[in-house]
Design an enzyme around this catalytic site. Sequence first.
Site, PDB file in Angstrom:
ATOM      1  N   MET A   1       2.816   2.377  -1.869  1.00 54.62           N
ATOM      2  CA  MET A   1       3.909   1.546  -1.365  1.00 54.62           C
ATOM      3  C   MET A   1       4.233   0.463  -2.392  1.00 54.62           C
ATOM      4  O   MET A   1       4.827  -0.567  -2.054  1.00 54.62           O
ATOM      5  CB  MET A   1       3.532   0.912  -0.021  1.00 54.62           C
TER       6      MET A   1
ATOM      7  N   HIS B   1      -4.852   1.205  -7.111  1.00 51.75           N
ATOM      8  CA  HIS B   1      -3.861   2.276  -7.339  1.00 51.75           C
ATOM      9  C   HIS B   1      -4.046   2.881  -8.725  1.00 51.75           C
ATOM     10  O   HIS B   1      -3.964   4.096  -8.907  1.00 51.75           O
ATOM     11  CB  HIS B   1      -2.435   1.719  -7.269  1.00 51.75           C
TER      12      HIS B   1
ATOM     13  N   GLN C   1     -10.350   4.952  -0.515  1.00 49.68           N
ATOM     14  CA  GLN C   1     -11.281   4.822   0.621  1.00 49.68           C
ATOM     15  C   GLN C   1     -11.097   3.491   1.348  1.00 49.68           C
ATOM     16  O   GLN C   1     -11.475   3.345   2.492  1.00 49.68           O
ATOM     17  CB  GLN C   1     -12.730   4.991   0.128  1.00 49.68           C
ATOM     18  N   LYS C   2     -10.471   2.508   0.669  1.00 51.42           N
ATOM     19  CA  LYS C   2     -10.195   1.204   1.279  1.00 51.42           C
ATOM     20  C   LYS C   2      -9.546   1.370   2.662  1.00 51.42           C
ATOM     21  O   LYS C   2      -9.882   0.686   3.607  1.00 51.42           O
ATOM     22  CB  LYS C   2      -9.288   0.421   0.321  1.00 51.42           C
TER      23      LYS C   2
ATOM     24  N   GLN D   1      -7.083   5.862   7.450  1.00 55.14           N
ATOM     25  CA  GLN D   1      -5.914   6.575   6.915  1.00 55.14           C
ATOM     26  C   GLN D   1      -6.364   7.839   6.177  1.00 55.14           C
ATOM     27  O   GLN D   1      -5.777   8.915   6.342  1.00 55.14           O
ATOM     28  CB  GLN D   1      -5.138   5.657   5.964  1.00 55.14           C
TER      29      GLN D   1
HETATM   30  O1  PAF Z   1      -1.781   3.607   1.615  1.00 57.58           O
HETATM   31  C1  PAF Z   1      -0.558   3.452   1.413  1.00 57.58           C
HETATM   32  O2  PAF Z   1      -0.103   2.807   0.479  1.00 57.58           O
HETATM   33  C2  PAF Z   1       0.422   4.085   2.392  1.00 57.58           C
HETATM   34  O3  PAF Z   1      -0.065   4.058   3.692  1.00 57.58           O
HETATM   35  C3  PAF Z   1       0.844   5.517   1.998  1.00 57.58           C
HETATM   36  C4  PAF Z   1      -0.334   6.476   2.014  1.00 57.58           C
HETATM   37  C5  PAF Z   1       1.459   5.492   0.610  1.00 57.58           C
HETATM   38  C6  PAF Z   1       1.890   6.037   2.988  1.00 57.58           C
HETATM   39  O4  PAF Z   1       2.994   5.210   3.031  1.00 57.58           O
END
Ligand code: PAF
Length: 277
Positions: free
Chosen positions: A27, A34, A145-146, A150
């Site tokens: 995002m 990232h 994993q943070k 999800q």
């Molecule tokens: O972890 C994120 O940044 C978001 O939840 C993702 C997986 C890109 C989905 O919008």
Amino acid sequence: MKTVISLDDLTSARTALTGTVGLVPTMGYLHEGHLSLIRLAKVECESVVVSIFVNPTQFGANEDLSKYPRDLERDLRLIEPLGVDLVWIPTPGIMYPTGYQTWVEVDAITHPLEGSVRPTHFKGVATIVAKLFNAVQPHKAYFGQKDGQQAAVIRQMTRDLNFPVDVVVCPTVREVDGLAMSSRNKYLEGADRKAATVLFHALSAAKTAYEGGERKADVLRGKMKEVLASEPRAMVQYVSCADYDSLEELDLIQGKTLLSMAVILGKTRLIDNFVLG
Ligand code: PAF
């Protein structure tokens, strides 16, 4: 590095990619966490695609989507040296055009933990990740994993819907004092930033007990709560010791286990977790 916005441009650029394609969905407002996903994708895949999209459907009505941090120029500057082949930056109108009405809902594992506080969150996450998988057609996709729940939800969805995608979950990247990196850390100021290390300390206390042979989940939950209670600024939303895959709360730890928590500090909501076993 090619940057595209429209679905047609993405499809043409994707067709030109060769070999194993790795997708890193983000995002934006990128941090070292990232970048570590992108670096691993670069090692494991011939071609790497990064998506940057602040997905409105994973924000609840009471969560301020407009305040989510954004800085596209900085993101592209950070990605460029990593050898990414393609960056897809769709707009909300591309992902959810007028009349949009299809959703992906994962059942039981979306109900506890984050789901108990953010009831519509995983419907948005599962839907956007399914759409990203369909559009980019990656062989592998990389998540941190943070966001432990999800990752479990995406693994479950990928299995259930037979996506031919290998979901790779990478370790949490931390600041030197243990705070898990997150785009939301930007909002932590002064005393709240200092107090934010309490999540890491609480998880560490439970891990130490586990490593000392403790297997009663309640004892580990108790250790985490005790440390969190020592920080008066921390408002605890949940503390959990659950099965790593099903996310069901445990009595006794036998296999892979997720210790996790959500805490509010000032105006910032933080989550963190450790994996045991
Ligand atoms: O972890 C994120 O940044 C978001 O939840 C993702 C997986 C890109 C989905 O919008």
